[in-house]
Design a protein around this motif. Structure first.
Motif, mmCIF file in Angstrom:
data_model
loop_
_atom_site.group_PDB
_atom_site.id
_atom_site.type_symbol
_atom_site.label_atom_id
_atom_site.label_comp_id
_atom_site.label_asym_id
_atom_site.label_seq_id
_atom_site.Cartn_x
_atom_site.Cartn_y
_atom_site.Cartn_z
ATOM 1 N N VAL A 138 0.953 -1.390 0.407
ATOM 2 C CA VAL A 138 -0.203 0.006 -0.005
ATOM 3 C C VAL A 138 1.066 1.428 -0.074
ATOM 4 C CG1 VAL A 138 -1.930 1.298 1.196
ATOM 5 C CG2 VAL A 138 -2.374 -1.256 1.300
ATOM 6 N N LEU A 139 1.822 1.015 0.770
ATOM 7 C CA LEU A 139 2.528 2.367 1.512
ATOM 8 C C LEU A 139 3.392 2.885 -0.274
ATOM 9 C CD1 LEU A 139 4.176 1.671 4.850
ATOM 10 C CD2 LEU A 139 1.966 3.267 3.702
ATOM 11 N N ILE A 140 4.059 1.408 -0.926
ATOM 12 C CA ILE A 140 4.687 1.923 -2.031
ATOM 13 C C ILE A 140 3.680 2.166 -2.680
ATOM 14 C CG2 ILE A 140 6.047 0.456 -3.867
ATOM 15 C CD1 ILE A 140 7.156 -1.629 -1.676
ATOM 16 N N GLY A 141 2.791 1.548 -3.078
ATOM 17 C CA GLY A 141 1.966 2.171 -4.417
ATOM 18 C C GLY A 141 1.438 2.947 -4.289
ATOM 19 N N ALA A 142 0.966 3.717 -3.179
ATOM 20 C CA ALA A 142 1.053 5.235 -2.819
ATOM 21 C C ALA A 142 1.709 6.629 -3.309
ATOM 22 C CB ALA A 142 0.157 5.528 -1.097
ATOM 23 N N GLY A 143 3.393 6.598 -2.358
ATOM 24 C CA GLY A 143 4.329 7.185 -2.903
ATOM 25 C C GLY A 143 4.529 6.780 -4.166
ATOM 26 N N PHE A 144 4.677 5.709 -5.813
ATOM 27 C CA PHE A 144 4.483 6.277 -6.680
ATOM 28 C C PHE A 144 3.457 6.710 -6.947
ATOM 29 C CE2 PHE A 144 7.416 2.434 -6.885
ATOM 30 C CZ PHE A 144 8.317 3.370 -7.074
ATOM 31 N N TRP A 145 2.078 7.184 -6.820
ATOM 32 C CA TRP A 145 1.509 7.467 -7.041
ATOM 33 C C TRP A 145 1.644 8.936 -6.804
ATOM 34 C CZ3 TRP A 145 -2.530 10.813 -4.979
ATOM 35 C CH2 TRP A 145 -2.996 11.282 -5.243
ATOM 36 N N LEU A 146 1.725 9.091 -5.757
ATOM 37 C CA LEU A 146 2.380 10.677 -5.676
ATOM 38 C C LEU A 146 3.594 11.918 -6.211
ATOM 39 C CD1 LEU A 146 2.156 11.019 -1.392
ATOM 40 C CD2 LEU A 146 0.541 12.277 -2.829
ATOM 41 N N ILE A 147 4.362 10.454 -6.156
ATOM 42 C CA ILE A 147 5.631 11.645 -6.903
ATOM 43 C C ILE A 147 4.701 11.640 -8.933
ATOM 44 C CG2 ILE A 147 7.885 10.189 -7.771
ATOM 45 C CD1 ILE A 147 8.560 8.800 -5.532
ATOM 46 N N ALA A 148 4.054 10.564 -9.121
ATOM 47 C CA ALA A 148 3.609 10.586 -10.868
ATOM 48 C C ALA A 148 2.802 12.101 -10.447
ATOM 49 C CB ALA A 148 2.997 9.561 -11.188
ATOM 50 N N SER A 149 1.968 11.650 -10.032
ATOM 51 C CA SER A 149 0.766 12.606 -9.960
ATOM 52 C C SER A 149 1.667 14.085 -9.270
ATOM 53 C CB SER A 149 -0.665 12.494 -8.535
ATOM 54 O OG SER A 149 -0.144 12.296 -7.379
ATOM 55 N N GLY A 150 2.749 14.060 -8.562
ATOM 56 C CA GLY A 150 2.738 15.614 -8.243
ATOM 57 C C GLY A 150 2.901 16.193 -8.961
ATOM 58 N N TRP A 151 3.889 15.223 -10.310
ATOM 59 C CA TRP A 151 4.711 16.036 -11.039
ATOM 60 C C TRP A 151 3.904 16.497 -12.385
ATOM 61 C CZ3 TRP A 151 5.417 15.305 -16.025
ATOM 62 C CH2 TRP A 151 6.044 15.758 -17.027
ATOM 63 N N ARG A 152 3.111 15.684 -12.134
ATOM 64 C CA ARG A 152 1.915 16.518 -13.744
ATOM 65 C C ARG A 152 1.703 17.535 -12.810
ATOM 66 N NH1 ARG A 152 0.528 11.141 -13.880
ATOM 67 N NH2 ARG A 152 -1.269 11.116 -12.638
ATOM 68 N N VAL A 153 1.066 17.659 -11.826
ATOM 69 C CA VAL A 153 0.710 19.355 -11.530
ATOM 70 C C VAL A 153 1.892 20.358 -11.729
ATOM 71 C CG1 VAL A 153 -0.305 20.800 -8.934
ATOM 72 C CG2 VAL A 153 -0.995 17.817 -10.083
ATOM 73 N N LEU A 154 3.116 19.926 -10.718
ATOM 74 C CA LEU A 154 4.078 20.981 -11.258
ATOM 75 C C LEU A 154 4.772 21.115 -12.067
ATOM 76 C CD1 LEU A 154 5.597 21.976 -9.404
ATOM 77 C CD2 LEU A 154 7.625 20.184 -9.165
ATOM 78 N N HIS A 155 4.534 20.243 -13.403
ATOM 79 C CA HIS A 155 4.803 19.779 -14.669
ATOM 80 C C HIS A 155 3.511 21.798 -15.185
ATOM 81 C CE1 HIS A 155 6.463 19.796 -18.399
ATOM 82 N NE2 HIS A 155 5.834 19.362 -19.173
ATOM 83 N N GLU A 156 2.622 21.265 -15.177
ATOM 84 C CA GLU A 156 1.880 22.619 -15.799
ATOM 85 C C GLU A 156 2.090 23.820 -15.197
ATOM 86 O OE1 GLU A 156 -1.942 19.953 -15.133
ATOM 87 O OE2 GLU A 156 -1.440 18.910 -16.354
ATOM 88 N N ALA A 157 1.854 23.360 -13.817
ATOM 89 C CA ALA A 157 2.034 25.126 -13.048
ATOM 90 C C ALA A 157 3.796 25.229 -14.062
ATOM 91 C CB ALA A 157 2.237 24.538 -11.411
ATOM 92 N N GLN A 158 4.183 25.059 -13.552
ATOM 93 C CA GLN A 158 5.555 26.015 -14.249
ATOM 94 C C GLN A 158 6.036 26.452 -15.805
ATOM 95 O OE1 GLN A 158 8.537 22.151 -13.762
ATOM 96 N NE2 GLN A 158 8.812 23.430 -11.617
ATOM 97 N N ARG A 159 5.186 25.416 -16.588
ATOM 98 C CA ARG A 159 4.971 25.969 -17.899
ATOM 99 C C ARG A 159 4.180 27.082 -18.334
ATOM 100 N NH1 ARG A 159 2.684 21.367 -21.910
ATOM 101 N NH2 ARG A 159 3.288 23.109 -23.094
#
Length: 221
Positions: free
Chosen positions: A107-128
């Protein structure tokens, strides 16, 4: 007569597993700055140390073999299953992959990778857009990607604890905390009062449980 397959010395397997998880993190995190590469490098060092002991050389089990053999006479201290350690310490028998610690690790590993991926998408869009990232996971914590790395590290430690990763884990927690504080100073310089309002409303690492069930739309102005 065919003997039992070796439990350790499987260096190719160690390399492949470490490579897979490091590539996962690389593809999800997409490092762009020196700070990003330090974050990924620390994570990678932990992963390599983990799989070296899991499949290569079980340093922790060799050091603890005498203690484990005396405390748990029915346990083969150098078997692969013994490397999970937590089931033996808590007296659980049967398949160690089904004990509560191992299931929680998934559960923790899956949640962690999900946070990393979803966080990057939001951050990338905001930076653009030249904007402050405040939506998605950023609506609940200010550093979702660092939280994601920590969840993955803790998950792997619950799955296969070693002396080396046990020493590395608190060091990495402090390192990620310091990187987050450095990042906050830079963002505050760039966004000023907008970021200060956001930071006063959204926790750094631990979300407020009540807000996890609410959808926050838009960005903080």
């Amino acid at each position: 007569m065919v003997g039992d397959p070796p439990a350790y010395g499987l260096w190719f397997l160690a390399l492949v597993n470490a490579g897979i998880f490091i590539l996962f993190a690389l593809s999800f995190f997409k490092p762009a700055t020196a700070r990003d590469w330090r974050s990924l490098g620390a994570f990678s060092a932990f992963i390599v140390a983990l799989f070296v002991e899991m499949y290569g050389f079980p340093l922790t089990l060799y050091l603890l073999a005498g203690w484990l053999g005396n405390r748990f006479p029915g346990l083969d201290p150098l078997s692969h299953d013994a490397g999970h350690i937590w089931p033996a310490l808590f007296g659980w028998s049967g398949d160690p992959h089904r004990n509560p610690f191992h299931l929680l690790s998934y559960v923790l590993i899956g949640a962690g990778f999900w946070l990393i991926a979803s966080g990057w998408r939001v951050l990338h869009e905001a930076q653009r857009a030249g904007a402050l990232a405040t939506t998605g996971p950023y609506a609940h914590v200010r550093h979702p990607q660092y939280v994601g790395f920590v969840l993955v590290l803790i998950g792997f430690f619950l799955q296969w604890p070693t002396l080396v990763t046990g020493v590395m884990l608190p060091i990495l927690l402090v390192m990620y905390w310091r990187l987050a504080k450095q990042e906050e100073r830079e963002i505050e310089t760039a966004f000023g009062d907008q970021y200060r309002r956001y930071a006063s409303d959204v926790p750094a690492f631990l979300p407020r449980l009540g807000r996890l069930f609410k959808t926050k739309e838009g960005q903080i102005e």
